[in-house]
Design an enzyme around this catalytic site. Structure first.
Site, PDB file in Angstrom:
ATOM      1  N   ARG A 121       0.811  -1.355   0.063  1.00  0.00           N
ATOM      2  CA  ARG A 121      -0.164  -0.082  -0.069  1.00  0.00           C
ATOM      3  C   ARG A 121       1.042   1.118  -0.075  1.00  0.00           C
ATOM      4  O   ARG A 121       1.929   1.288   0.439  1.00  0.00           O
ATOM      5  CB  ARG A 121      -1.003   0.052   1.400  1.00  0.00           C
ATOM      6  CG  ARG A 121      -1.919  -1.184   1.206  1.00  0.00           C
ATOM      7  CD  ARG A 121      -2.542  -1.129   2.772  1.00  0.00           C
ATOM      8  NE  ARG A 121      -3.463  -2.413   2.849  1.00  0.00           N
ATOM      9  CZ  ARG A 121      -3.283  -3.607   3.533  1.00  0.00           C
ATOM     10  NH1 ARG A 121      -1.915  -3.676   3.868  1.00  0.00           N
ATOM     11  NH2 ARG A 121      -4.177  -4.373   3.522  1.00  0.00           N
ATOM     12  N   LYS A 147      -1.320  -2.519   8.218  1.00  0.00           N
ATOM     13  CA  LYS A 147      -2.595  -2.188   8.995  1.00  0.00           C
ATOM     14  C   LYS A 147      -2.814  -2.883  10.283  1.00  0.00           C
ATOM     15  O   LYS A 147      -2.484  -4.049  10.384  1.00  0.00           O
ATOM     16  CB  LYS A 147      -3.959  -2.687   8.091  1.00  0.00           C
ATOM     17  CG  LYS A 147      -4.516  -1.670   6.931  1.00  0.00           C
ATOM     18  CD  LYS A 147      -5.662  -2.042   6.474  1.00  0.00           C
ATOM     19  CE  LYS A 147      -5.877  -0.877   5.164  1.00  0.00           C
ATOM     20  NZ  LYS A 147      -7.087  -1.206   4.661  1.00  0.00           N
ATOM     21  N   HIS A 167      -3.119   2.732  -5.966  1.00  0.00           N
ATOM     22  CA  HIS A 167      -3.559   1.500  -5.714  1.00  0.00           C
ATOM     23  C   HIS A 167      -3.563   0.647  -7.141  1.00  0.00           C
ATOM     24  O   HIS A 167      -3.671  -0.643  -6.993  1.00  0.00           O
ATOM     25  CB  HIS A 167      -4.799   1.647  -5.357  1.00  0.00           C
ATOM     26  CG  HIS A 167      -4.958   0.867  -3.887  1.00  0.00           C
ATOM     27  ND1 HIS A 167      -4.520   1.226  -2.932  1.00  0.00           N
ATOM     28  CD2 HIS A 167      -5.956  -0.370  -3.462  1.00  0.00           C
ATOM     29  CE1 HIS A 167      -4.727   0.670  -1.833  1.00  0.00           C
ATOM     30  NE2 HIS A 167      -5.538  -0.099  -2.112  1.00  0.00           N
ATOM     31  N   ARG A 209      -0.661  -1.568  -6.857  1.00  0.00           N
ATOM     32  CA  ARG A 209      -1.101  -2.793  -5.868  1.00  0.00           C
ATOM     33  C   ARG A 209      -2.207  -3.626  -6.832  1.00  0.00           C
ATOM     34  O   ARG A 209      -1.895  -5.200  -6.994  1.00  0.00           O
ATOM     35  CB  ARG A 209      -1.813  -2.441  -4.735  1.00  0.00           C
ATOM     36  CG  ARG A 209      -2.218  -3.333  -3.781  1.00  0.00           C
ATOM     37  CD  ARG A 209      -2.645  -2.608  -2.590  1.00  0.00           C
ATOM     38  NE  ARG A 209      -3.209  -3.399  -1.588  1.00  0.00           N
ATOM     39  CZ  ARG A 209      -2.565  -4.259  -0.705  1.00  0.00           C
ATOM     40  NH1 ARG A 209      -1.287  -4.237  -0.651  1.00  0.00           N
ATOM     41  NH2 ARG A 209      -3.234  -4.866   0.217  1.00  0.00           N
ATOM     42  N   HIS A 217      -3.548  -9.109   3.214  1.00  0.00           N
ATOM     43  CA  HIS A 217      -5.010  -9.292   3.607  1.00  0.00           C
ATOM     44  C   HIS A 217      -5.089 -10.067   4.585  1.00  0.00           C
ATOM     45  O   HIS A 217      -4.741 -11.239   4.683  1.00  0.00           O
ATOM     46  CB  HIS A 217      -5.750  -9.861   2.221  1.00  0.00           C
ATOM     47  CG  HIS A 217      -5.885  -8.703   1.104  1.00  0.00           C
ATOM     48  ND1 HIS A 217      -5.916  -9.096  -0.200  1.00  0.00           N
ATOM     49  CD2 HIS A 217      -5.865  -7.308   1.202  1.00  0.00           C
ATOM     50  CE1 HIS A 217      -6.279  -7.931  -0.916  1.00  0.00           C
ATOM     51  NE2 HIS A 217      -5.733  -6.777  -0.117  1.00  0.00           N
ATOM     52  N   TYR A 276      -9.728 -10.085  -7.295  1.00  0.00           N
ATOM     53  CA  TYR A 276      -8.942 -10.246  -8.473  1.00  0.00           C
ATOM     54  C   TYR A 276      -9.296 -11.303  -9.410  1.00  0.00           C
ATOM     55  O   TYR A 276      -8.695 -11.241 -10.501  1.00  0.00           O
ATOM     56  CB  TYR A 276      -7.469 -10.239  -7.782  1.00  0.00           C
ATOM     57  CG  TYR A 276      -7.019  -8.659  -7.375  1.00  0.00           C
ATOM     58  CD1 TYR A 276      -6.989  -7.553  -7.912  1.00  0.00           C
ATOM     59  CD2 TYR A 276      -6.955  -8.797  -5.883  1.00  0.00           C
ATOM     60  CE1 TYR A 276      -6.635  -6.760  -7.298  1.00  0.00           C
ATOM     61  CE2 TYR A 276      -6.608  -7.919  -5.146  1.00  0.00           C
ATOM     62  CZ  TYR A 276      -6.271  -6.707  -5.918  1.00  0.00           C
ATOM     63  OH  TYR A 276      -5.942  -5.548  -5.219  1.00  0.00           O
TER      64      TYR A 276
END
Length: 299
Positions: A150, A174, A245, A248, A271, A280
């Site tokens: 990110r 995150k 993004h 990414r 994730h 995706y």
């Protein structure tokens, strides 16, 4: 009444920060959603959170639709309030969770936008790596594409996080989760060229160890990265706007198109849930369909 509402909300926000280890950005979204619902309570003359019933929750959701909130925004507010009342129920502040049975609106599937491999090559070729900023821009793009990290993670990378011997970087994601992500030879060469031949020329401060620096020598922020990418896009003469993004998305799409398994891509992207990565597959299925149509004699 206002003091009691504020006290309950503050306890919940502390719970998110301390027990759930959520980022300040995420906590702020929860706060705004609860404050928005508190205004609705005032309009309906509902004194306390314990007075909120299922009918009130349904009425609130209806009001969101009447005010033309996007499905994603409405779904987030419902999810926030469901978690909030679940906490209040656990703390015995309320007797029931009025949002437990409220149905969230189905989110439309938004396919991630990505760049084709030829477009990526065009972007890399547009960088003049004879200048310090050109070397930095090339290293920045190569790393984003090589790792799929990110932009916020990229902006926080320190020099000590890069291991050239193992070709990995330590990424702080995150929720303060850390992971090691590998990078390839192109990113490695671009990074070494930038660090050894450009960063020292741009850097004029000694109080930070950020890998990427701006033209004044300070840390390159996420906003700065976005500006850099937009400028490179203009030079490359590619149509449309680029956003961080997309690197990414391109990383994940190209990995899956070239045979990587879903679990590996999930781990590399950082994730928590596989469902976040599965979006995706819509892109890769479309790629397979087009390849089939163009290649099969009886398609």
């Amino acid at each position: 009444m206002k003091e009691n509402l504020a006290l309950a909300m503050n306890r919940f926000l502390e719970y998110l920060q301390i027990e759930k280890n959520y980022s300040s950005y995420t906590v702020e979204f929860y706060k705004k959603d609860i404050e928005h619902f508190s205004l609705f309570m005032q309009e309906q003359s509902i004194a306390t959170f314990n007075d909120v019933k299922y009918f009130d929750a349904r009425l609130y959701v209806s009001s969101l639709y009447e005010r033309h909130y996007a499905r994603t925004s409405a779904a987030r507010k419902i999810s926030s309030l469901r978690s909030f009342f679940k906490f209040l129920l656990r703390e015995k502040i309320v007797d029931e969770n009025p949002f437990i049975l409220v149905i969230q609106p189905k989110k439309g599937v938004r396919l991630p936008s990505f760049l084709y491999e030829e477009e990526m090559e065009q972007l890399f070729s547009s960088c003049d790596d004879r200048t310090p900023l050109g070397k930095r821009n090339l290293a920045l793009m190569e790393l984003l594409y090589a790792t799929g990290i990110r932009v916020s993670e990229c902006a926080n990378i320190q020099l000590d996080d890069v291991d050239f011997d193992l070709s990995t970087i330590l990424v702080k994601g995150k929720g303060k989760r850390e992971r090691y992500v590998p990078f390839g030879i192109f990113a490695s060469q671009a990074l070494e060229s930038y660090i050894n031949g450009a960063r020292s020329l741009l850097f004029d401060r000694s109080d930070h160890r950020n890998l990427f620096v701006n033209a004044r020598g300070g840390p390159l922020t996420a906003r700065g990265i976005r500006h850099v990418l937009n400028e490179v896009m203009k030079k490359a003469s590619l149509s449309g706007k680029i956003h961080p993004h997309m690197f990414r998305h391109s990383f994940a799409t190209h990995m899956l198109n070239n045979g990587a398994d879903m679990r590996t891509v999930q781990e590399l992207l950082g994730h928590t849930h596989l469902s976040s990565t599965q979006v995706y597959t819509h892109v890769t299925k479309e790629h397979l369909r087009k390849t089939y149509i163009n290649s099969h004699p009886r398609a």
